[in-house]
Motif scaffolding. Structure first.
Motif, short mmCIF file in Angstrom:
data_model
loop_
_atom_site.label_atom_id
_atom_site.label_comp_id
_atom_site.label_asym_id
_atom_site.label_seq_id
_atom_site.Cartn_x
_atom_site.Cartn_y
_atom_site.Cartn_z
N LEU A 278 0.81 -1.25 0.00
CA LEU A 278 -0.02 0.00 0.06
C LEU A 278 0.91 1.10 0.03
O LEU A 278 0.48 2.31 -0.53
CB LEU A 278 -0.90 0.15 1.27
N ASN A 279 1.88 1.10 0.77
CA ASN A 279 3.00 2.38 0.59
C ASN A 279 3.75 2.53 -0.52
O ASN A 279 3.86 3.89 -0.81
CB ASN A 279 4.06 2.26 1.76
N PRO A 282 -0.27 4.47 -4.96
CA PRO A 282 -0.54 6.07 -5.00
C PRO A 282 -1.34 6.41 -3.50
O PRO A 282 -1.90 5.52 -2.84
CB PRO A 282 -1.62 6.24 -6.21
N ARG A 283 -1.20 7.57 -3.05
CA ARG A 283 -1.77 8.22 -1.95
C ARG A 283 -2.89 9.29 -2.17
O ARG A 283 -2.56 10.19 -2.64
CB ARG A 283 -0.81 8.84 -0.91
N ASP A 284 -4.19 9.12 -2.29
CA ASP A 284 -5.16 9.70 -2.25
C ASP A 284 -6.10 9.68 -1.27
O ASP A 284 -6.05 9.02 -0.33
CB ASP A 284 -5.70 9.58 -3.72
N THR A 287 -7.09 5.76 -0.75
CA THR A 287 -5.90 4.89 -0.24
C THR A 287 -5.35 5.39 1.14
O THR A 287 -5.10 4.72 1.77
CB THR A 287 -4.77 4.86 -1.23
N LEU A 288 -5.78 6.70 1.28
CA LEU A 288 -5.26 7.02 2.89
C LEU A 288 -5.68 6.36 3.80
O LEU A 288 -5.04 5.72 4.92
CB LEU A 288 -5.11 8.48 2.84
N LYS A 290 -7.15 3.25 3.93
CA LYS A 290 -6.66 1.97 3.71
C LYS A 290 -5.13 1.78 4.55
O LYS A 290 -5.04 0.87 5.21
CB LYS A 290 -6.72 1.41 2.27
N ILE A 291 -4.44 2.63 4.24
CA ILE A 291 -3.28 2.62 4.48
C ILE A 291 -3.04 2.98 6.24
O ILE A 291 -2.45 2.26 6.84
CB ILE A 291 -2.36 3.88 3.96
N GLU A 292 -3.96 3.74 6.57
CA GLU A 292 -3.94 3.97 8.18
C GLU A 292 -4.40 2.66 8.75
O GLU A 292 -4.07 2.38 9.88
CB GLU A 292 -4.89 5.30 8.42
N GLN A 295 -1.89 0.34 8.66
CA GLN A 295 -0.55 0.55 9.67
C GLN A 295 -1.18 -0.04 11.11
O GLN A 295 -0.59 -0.66 11.92
CB GLN A 295 -0.41 2.02 9.63
#
Length: 374
Positions: A278-279, A282-284, A287-288, A290-292, A295
């Motif tokens: 995920l890292n 892309p960061r939009d 996706t942010l 999902k990344i959080e 994490q």
């Protein structure tokens, strides 16, 4: 004489004391309002409150002293009930109408509290199954990636070496345990045969007068060997019991913790790989979150992995200390008992059993009841 038409009170023209017309519209309005109100309620006692559409007191007329003017008589409260249309609107806004004992409707405003929806057990189970399926999928993907050589795995070299040594030692201890059990079985059969042979020699010694002494010597020898064999058998069985406890309970419990540690390691690597993928993307706005979330899950499994690694290290340390102590005593026992038996040193053999507090069963004694074994 012509009949006079009745005078309309609303059409009267008020005249002041000096004969001049009163041009105040306010005075006329107040007078008409006094006539329309109930008897005993003056204009000074009435107050009309108006609110907007958002107010919960629509259509309420309150009675009380008018500001700025005193009243000698005590005011009587009066409330005009709202119309059916206003009541419908009030009900739509979440307000309650409370009917007091006097029969008049009063309005009670307040926040509308909605009861929480009862959680559906089926939905909870479905959510648990979903989480379990997702976790199983991630772990299975991680295992396949490691076997194919595509995925990376976390390795603690020192801990992995200790685990490999433990597993190898367990196999060797199991082999020693198996051989000792075989020796015990064979020795039991030999002792049983020697005892039967001694009884046969003793019987012939009584029936054969010419060979009485020869049969008697052999009978005594076989009985002595059978007795020493029983003593050695007790020492070997004691050795087997303690080694079996070490291998199949103590070491097995440690290996169970090792399996839990390996499962935690696979989950940790699976969520670590997921977070890394995920890292790299892309960061939009999509996706942010999902990344959080990834994490947070990674941190949870990392803490679990660290805890299990610490537990395995502690158990391996205590296992090593316990293993050395147990095997030292049992190996000394086994050596002394075997040496004393084959040297024919009956006293030394009995002393060995006393040293390790081993009690032998009396031959022919009844087996303990199931209550005593519990």
């Amino acid at each position: 004489m012509a009949q006079e038409s009745p005078k309309n009170s609303a059409a009267e023209i008020p005249v002041t004391s000096n004969g001049q017309l009163e041009d105040s519209h306010e005075h006329s309005f107040n007078r008409d309002l006094k006539r329309s109100l109930p008897v005993g309620l003056g204009l000074s006692e009435t107050k009309i409150t108006s609110h907007g559409f958002d107010s919960t007191k629509e259509g309420v007329v309150e009675a009380g002293p008018f500001p700025g003017k005193g009243s000698s008589a005590s005011p009587k409260p009066s409330v005009i009930s709202p119309s059916s249309a206003a009541a419908s609107r009030l009900a739509g806004q979440g307000c309650d109408l409370i009917i007091p004992t006097g029969g008049r409707a009063q309005q009670k405003s307040g926040p509308v509290v909605l009861a929480d929806e009862v959680k559906n057990p089926a939905m909870e189970k479905l959510e648990l199954v979903r989480k379990w399926s997702l976790n199983t999928y991630k772990c299975t993907r991680q295992i396949i990636s490691e076997k194919l050589g595509r995925g990376s795995r976390t390795v603690d070299l020192e801990l992995e070496a200790q685990i490999d040594i433990l597993r190898d030692n367990k196999k060797k201890y199991e082999n020693i345990l198996k051989l000792a059990q075989t020796l015990s079985t064979q020795l039991f059969q030999m002792v049983h045969t020697q005892r039967q042979l001694g009884d046969a020699f003793a019987d012939l010694s009584l029936k054969s007068l010419e060979l009485h002494e020869e049969f008697g010597y052999n009978a005594d020898t076989q009985k002595l060997l059978a007795k020493n064999g029983e003593t050695l058998l007790g020492a070997i069985n004691f050795f087997i019991a303690n080694v079996n406890t070490l291998v199949n309970k103590t070491i097995e419990d440690t290996l169970l913790t090792v399996k839990q540690y390996e499962s935690a390691r696979i989950e940790y690597d699976a969520y670590r790989t997921d977070l890394e993928e995920l890292n790299l993307g892309p960061r939009d706005a999509n996706t942010l979150p999902k990344i959080e979330q990834s994490q947070q899950l990674f941190q949870v499994h990392k803490e679990k992995y660290d805890k299990m690694r610490n537990d395995v290290s502690i158990k391996l340390k205590f296992l090593e200390e316990n293993k050395v102590k147990v095997l030292h005593n049992q190996l000394v026992l086994f050596h002394n008992a075997i040496a004393a038996y084959f040297a024919g040193n009956q006293k030394q053999l009995e002393q060995t059993l006393k040293q390790f507090h081993i009690k032998l069963k009396t031959p022919g004694a009844d087996a303990p009841s199931w209550l005593e074994e519990q």
